[in-house]
Motif scaffolding. Structure first.
Motif, short mmCIF file in Angstrom:
data_model
loop_
_atom_site.label_atom_id
_atom_site.label_comp_id
_atom_site.label_asym_id
_atom_site.label_seq_id
_atom_site.Cartn_x
_atom_site.Cartn_y
_atom_site.Cartn_z
N THR A 1 0.80 -1.23 0.00
CA THR A 1 0.00 0.00 0.00
C THR A 1 0.83 1.28 0.00
N MET B 1 2.58 4.01 -1.71
CA MET B 1 2.54 4.48 -3.10
C MET B 1 1.85 3.47 -4.02
N ARG B 2 0.82 2.84 -3.53
CA ARG B 2 0.02 1.82 -4.25
C ARG B 2 0.82 0.57 -4.61
N GLY B 3 1.87 0.29 -3.83
CA GLY B 3 2.53 -0.99 -4.00
C GLY B 3 3.97 -0.93 -4.45
N ASN C 1 -2.07 10.92 -1.09
CA ASN C 1 -2.19 9.62 -1.78
C ASN C 1 -0.97 8.72 -1.58
N LEU C 2 -0.24 8.90 -0.50
CA LEU C 2 0.95 8.07 -0.30
C LEU C 2 0.57 6.65 0.13
N GLY D 1 -2.14 3.61 -0.55
CA GLY D 1 -3.20 3.24 -1.47
C GLY D 1 -2.96 1.92 -2.16
N ALA D 2 -3.84 1.61 -3.11
CA ALA D 2 -3.74 0.36 -3.85
C ALA D 2 -4.41 0.54 -5.20
N LYS E 1 5.09 10.72 -5.27
CA LYS E 1 5.16 9.30 -5.66
C LYS E 1 5.86 9.10 -6.99
#
Lengths: 362, 362
Positions: A118, A120-122, B152-153, B155-156, B322
């Motif tokens: 999770t 930076m979205r992975g 938004n650091l 997330g998925a 990001k």
């Protein structure tokens, strides 16, 4: 060194098992670390003092290595510690091309894996398990943390890029942790490897026996069971559910005990015996409960632990389990070794058995 | 009603755009809701009073519908509200076969989507956007929340199973929100649809013009740009990065403003003008800055907003973005409409331009 490959729909990755692997981590992880900007080692207060410097020294020629340590214990698998880990990622300057190393037991692997899933979205992560229990959790990509209302309710599927299992780290484990991890090995044997089950029954009759030279072969066989099942069903829409053998009651007991007095494997061992009783009671099977209980007891498992808790409360927790569907109770049962199946079970049948155990009647 | 299909490697799903769709949600969502045990509508304190009952009334014949409402505003995209949402999921009794509906703007879509991505390691969700800005964020599967240190650091990637866009809901939006959403439409036009860009320049010269009948066609064209890019690059390893046109400086300005005074689209609009200036300054292009600025200004965008902030602080934030890699500053620039590209940019060049703007010199 033993090696196996885990092949899932989202990623294929190697598992290395052997002695002294932490010292060889630069060589073994070189393919994963190539092109990565930074590494953050996430570890706990028990493990970091023992092994973090070894890992850092090995990897620092390849890339900058940061360390974040959090308190040992399942209590750290919380949203609060998760937020601290995310802050550590930012402070260390991790970007999308960085890598997280989970150095520790299942708690660290689950939490650090969820952070990697999770942030930076992975981003990438590597499992460096240091407990026997983590032989199970380090493979398969299940990551997550606990919610105050239930274990592992927050999480994601996120496969590691490698698993580095240095069996030298197991030497520092207390017996309780050996038993905890060994329960998952027994579980793998029950659901998918009768050969391993026979060997375990023959060669392991006490906690001391778990530490024998043959451990590495057992580990390889056990982790292969896990890898095979994950390959077939990464997202747990089918056969992967069998890995929850012993876990439905196990999780409920862990929650009832405050995740403290009972280890995960102890709870799972008691859960497996309960699943056999339930399966017999529902006439799916004819397990020799006395025989199985004798072996589990010799190994040090508290097979009657459920009787310490309120049956109705255990059932309520089981209905909130992730595996539940609309409040129905679903159990993994087995009619015999290598013959697991899913069964919807009536609340009253479970209550009946739990009450019998409480009365000392089963 | 307009319809388009988003086709990603992980899932294919429909986007419905039109008037009165909330009332038709049972019909349109029937394929998604089939076999689901429960629905939880997640909405905010502005949106829920307007539309939650409509959705509930429409869907309750199909399955039990729960509602969780949280305070409106970007401040709610926090770990604290996320935890509340997870608690609401548990209290509502959601299981792995339940579905979350995100009813609201981008904040709700991002937060509810992240909740769906991580509740029990991932359950289904449906986007029901009610703002113009959410035309962008509701497609593509980016979900997440903010960390105190950056937007938004956490997330998925998690694709919705459907997007239901009832354009009647836009009538309640204040002008500031129209402008915010329209900026993303302009961005899509700039990076991948010159035809749309020409139409927008010709037909839309003020905020009032944004509300014209032709909006639905614009929406469809704009969302098709997004869908095409997401199809090509779901995980943002390539062309998807172009969608960040205007966002590098935009995010930094939003952070500097405390996510309060400046809307996302206003910040992105200012960021796009800045990207054009930067691209000219680095001799990649020959944008007519006066012409572009005049149009953006007529539409009500604060194109000089960056001059209110400390240049060094903006640069520092951009280095933590990001999209950054090892502290390098990467910008999406464009040499002309439909000609976006990624460029590493020197800190001193950005500082130079920001300082010029602060002095009123550009």
């Amino acid at each position: 060194m033993e090696k196996l490959i885990v092949d899932t729909s989202s990623r294929e990755y190697p598992v290395y098992i052997g002695e002294g692997l932490l010292h060889q981590s630069a060589d073994l992880l070189a393919p994963v670390l190539e092109g990565k900007t930074k590494a953050l080692v996430i570890s706990d207060s028990n493990t970091a003092p023992l092994y973090a410097e070894t890992v850092r020294t090995a990897l620092e020629p390849l890339l900058p290595v940061h360390l974040h340590t959090l308190p040992a214990g399942e209590q750290s698998k919380s949203l609060e510690e998760y937020e601290q880990v995310m802050t550590a990622c930012i402070h260390a300057g991790l970007d999308r091309h960085s890598v997280i190393l989970a150095l520790g037991g299942g708690m660290i692997g689950d939490l650090a894996g969820f952070a990697a899933a999770t942030y930076m979205r992975g981003i990438s992560f590597v499992q460096v398990p240091t407990t026997l229990l983590a032989q199970d959790s380090s493979v398969g990509g299940k990551t997550g943390i606990n919610h105050p209302l239930g274990k592992n309710l927050i999480g994601a599927f996120h496969q590691p890029e490698a698993v580095l299992y240095d069996t030298d780290t197991l030497s520092s484990l207390p017996d309780k942790e050996w038993r905890s991890g060994f329960a998952e090995m027994i579980k793998h044997a029950f659901i998918k490897d009768s050969n391993l089950l026979s060997r375990l029954r023959t060669e392991v009759q006490s906690t001391e026996d778990m530490k024998k030279e043959s451990l590495k072969q057992f580990l390889r066989q056990s982790m292969t069971v896990k890898a095979d099942i994950v390959k077939e069903d990464e997202r747990e829409t089918g056969v992967r559910a069998f890995l929850n053998y012993g876990h439905t009651l196990g999780h409920a007991m862990e929650k009832a005990s405050g995740y403290n007095n009972l280890t995960h494997g102890e709870a799972v061992a008691a859960g497996m015996i309960f699943a056999m009783k339930l399966s017999n009671y529902l006439q799916y099977s004819n397990w020799d409960i006395a025989y199985e209980t004798a072996w589990f007891t010799a190994l040090g498992y508290p097979v009657e632990a459920a009787s310490a808790f309120e049956p109705a409360a255990l059932v309520e927790t089981m209905k909130n389990d992730k595996k539940a569907r609309a409040g129905e109770l679903t159990f993994v049962l087995a009619s015999a070794p290598e013959r697991p199946f899913l069964a919807k079970v009536k609340e009253r049948d479970i209550l009946h058995l739990l009450l019998e155990m409480k009365k000392g009647g089963s």
